[in-house]
Design a protein around this motif. Structure first.
Motif, PDB file in Angstrom:
ATOM      1  N   GLY A  14      38.464  35.294 -28.455  1.00 14.11           N
ATOM      2  CA  GLY A  14      39.015  36.340 -27.594  1.00 14.11           C
ATOM      3  C   GLY A  14      39.750  35.768 -26.399  1.00 14.11           C
ATOM      4  N   ALA A  15      39.206  34.708 -25.794  1.00  8.96           N
ATOM      5  CA  ALA A  15      39.866  34.072 -24.654  1.00  8.96           C
ATOM      6  C   ALA A  15      41.179  33.417 -25.076  1.00  8.96           C
ATOM      7  N   ILE A  16      41.192  32.769 -26.230  1.00  9.35           N
ATOM      8  CA  ILE A  16      42.428  32.151 -26.731  1.00  9.35           C
ATOM      9  C   ILE A  16      43.458  33.231 -27.055  1.00  9.35           C
ATOM     10  N   ALA A  17      43.024  34.326 -27.653  1.00  6.32           N
ATOM     11  CA  ALA A  17      43.950  35.417 -27.971  1.00  6.32           C
ATOM     12  C   ALA A  17      44.549  36.010 -26.704  1.00  6.32           C
ATOM     13  N   LYS A  18      43.728  36.153 -25.640  1.00  3.18           N
ATOM     14  CA  LYS A  18      44.258  36.653 -24.369  1.00  3.18           C
ATOM     15  C   LYS A  18      45.278  35.697 -23.777  1.00  3.18           C
ATOM     16  N   ALA A  19      45.047  34.395 -23.937  1.00  7.58           N
ATOM     17  CA  ALA A  19      45.977  33.398 -23.417  1.00  7.58           C
ATOM     18  C   ALA A  19      47.288  33.378 -24.214  1.00  7.58           C
ATOM     19  N   ILE A  20      47.211  33.666 -25.502  1.00  5.30           N
ATOM     20  CA  ILE A  20      48.408  33.649 -26.351  1.00  5.30           C
ATOM     21  C   ILE A  20      49.287  34.861 -26.106  1.00  5.30           C
ATOM     22  N   LEU A  21      48.671  36.027 -25.949  1.00  4.81           N
ATOM     23  CA  LEU A  21      49.441  37.268 -25.793  1.00  4.81           C
ATOM     24  C   LEU A  21      50.126  37.315 -24.429  1.00  4.81           C
ATOM     25  N   PRO A  22      51.384  37.731 -24.406  1.00  4.91           N
ATOM     26  CA  PRO A  22      52.071  37.861 -23.118  1.00  4.91           C
ATOM     27  C   PRO A  22      51.579  39.084 -22.362  1.00  4.91           C
ATOM     28  N   GLY A  23      51.786  39.066 -21.072  1.00  3.36           N
ATOM     29  CA  GLY A  23      51.392  40.203 -20.251  1.00  3.36           C
ATOM     30  C   GLY A  23      49.971  40.070 -19.760  1.00  3.36           C
ATOM     31  N   ARG A  24      49.546  41.100 -19.082  1.00  7.10           N
ATOM     32  CA  ARG A  24      48.217  41.092 -18.492  1.00  7.10           C
ATOM     33  C   ARG A  24      47.325  42.080 -19.222  1.00  7.10           C
ATOM     34  N   GLN A  25      46.261  41.565 -19.810  1.00  4.72           N
ATOM     35  CA  GLN A  25      45.298  42.423 -20.473  1.00  4.72           C
ATOM     36  C   GLN A  25      44.139  42.650 -19.522  1.00  4.72           C
ATOM     37  N   GLY A  26      43.654  43.857 -19.486  1.00  2.00           N
ATOM     38  CA  GLY A  26      42.531  44.178 -18.625  1.00  2.00           C
ATOM     39  C   GLY A  26      41.222  43.740 -19.247  1.00  2.00           C
ATOM     40  N   GLY A  27      40.173  43.908 -18.502  1.00  2.00           N
ATOM     41  CA  GLY A  27      38.850  43.591 -19.013  1.00  2.00           C
ATOM     42  C   GLY A  27      38.386  42.226 -18.549  1.00  2.00           C
ATOM     43  N   GLY A  28      37.130  42.113 -18.352  1.00  2.00           N
ATOM     44  CA  GLY A  28      36.537  40.859 -17.930  1.00  2.00           C
ATOM     45  C   GLY A  28      36.002  40.077 -19.114  1.00  2.00           C
ATOM     46  N   TRP A  29      35.030  39.235 -18.835  1.00  2.00           N
ATOM     47  CA  TRP A  29      34.488  38.377 -19.887  1.00  2.00           C
ATOM     48  C   TRP A  29      33.719  39.188 -20.924  1.00  2.00           C
ATOM     49  N   PHE A  30      33.086  40.290 -20.519  1.00  2.00           N
ATOM     50  CA  PHE A  30      32.333  41.085 -21.482  1.00  2.00           C
ATOM     51  C   PHE A  30      33.267  41.785 -22.468  1.00  2.00           C
ATOM     52  N   VAL A  31      34.368  42.309 -21.974  1.00  2.00           N
ATOM     53  CA  VAL A  31      35.357  42.947 -22.859  1.00  2.00           C
ATOM     54  C   VAL A  31      35.973  41.889 -23.773  1.00  2.00           C
ATOM     55  N   THR A  32      36.221  40.695 -23.211  1.00  2.00           N
ATOM     56  CA  THR A  32      36.748  39.598 -24.027  1.00  2.00           C
ATOM     57  C   THR A  32      35.768  39.236 -25.132  1.00  2.00           C
ATOM     58  N   LEU A  33      34.474  39.195 -24.807  1.00  6.65           N
ATOM     59  CA  LEU A  33      33.458  38.901 -25.813  1.00  6.65           C
ATOM     60  C   LEU A  33      33.448  39.968 -26.902  1.00  6.65           C
ATOM     61  N   LEU A  34      33.434  41.223 -26.508  1.00  6.23           N
ATOM     62  CA  LEU A  34      33.406  42.305 -27.493  1.00  6.23           C
ATOM     63  C   LEU A  34      34.639  42.309 -28.382  1.00  6.23           C
ATOM     64  N   LEU A  35      35.807  42.187 -27.764  1.00  3.10           N
ATOM     65  CA  LEU A  35      37.046  42.189 -28.548  1.00  3.10           C
ATOM     66  C   LEU A  35      37.140  40.942 -29.425  1.00  3.10           C
ATOM     67  N   GLY A  36      36.659  39.816 -28.911  1.00  2.71           N
ATOM     68  CA  GLY A  36      36.666  38.589 -29.704  1.00  2.71           C
ATOM     69  C   GLY A  36      35.742  38.674 -30.902  1.00  2.71           C
ATOM     70  N   VAL A  37      34.552  39.239 -30.719  1.00  4.52           N
ATOM     71  CA  VAL A  37      33.614  39.381 -31.832  1.00  4.52           C
ATOM     72  C   VAL A  37      34.163  40.360 -32.861  1.00  4.52           C
ATOM     73  N   VAL A  38      34.700  41.480 -32.400  1.00  2.00           N
ATOM     74  CA  VAL A  38      35.314  42.440 -33.333  1.00  2.00           C
ATOM     75  C   VAL A  38      36.502  41.793 -34.039  1.00  2.00           C
ATOM     76  N   GLY A  39      37.296  41.039 -33.296  1.00  2.00           N
ATOM     77  CA  GLY A  39      38.437  40.350 -33.904  1.00  2.00           C
ATOM     78  C   GLY A  39      38.007  39.288 -34.904  1.00  2.00           C
TER      79      GLY A  39
END
Length: 90
Positions: A14-39
């Motif tokens: 999830g952290a790598i995906a946030k770094a790859i995508l342009p722009g600013r994505q909201g959410g903290g580390w917990f949202v990153t964890l959830l989206l990363g696990v779902v991803g």
């Protein structure tokens, strides 16, 4: 792969995906964890269905690429949902 390893994989993917995508994505580390696990789950499922990929190894490049790819897809969908609701409120 153990449950703890899967959570770690999801967080990093999830952290790598946030770094790859342009722009600013909201959410903290917990949202990153959830989206990363779902991803990671989505990427693993698609990889096994489409390519017959075996995702048992934590250090496999195939596992990481599918998890990151799935996280990118989930982050894009999340951005469309959250970004669309923010625009309507303004």
């Amino acid at each position: 792969m153990s449950f703890l390893a899967f959570l770690l994989l999801g967080l990093i993917a999830g952290a790598i995906a946030k770094a790859i995508l342009p722009g600013r994505q909201g959410g903290g580390w917990f949202v990153t964890l959830l989206l990363g696990v779902v991803g990671a789950m989505l990427g693993g499922w698609l990889g096994s269905v489409l390519f017959g990929a075996n995702l048992q190894e934590f250090w496999s490049l195939q596992t990481w690429l599918l998890a990151i790819g799935g996280s990118i897809v989930v982050l894009l969908i999340y951005g469309l949902i959250v970004g669309g609701s923010r625009r309507r409120e303004s």
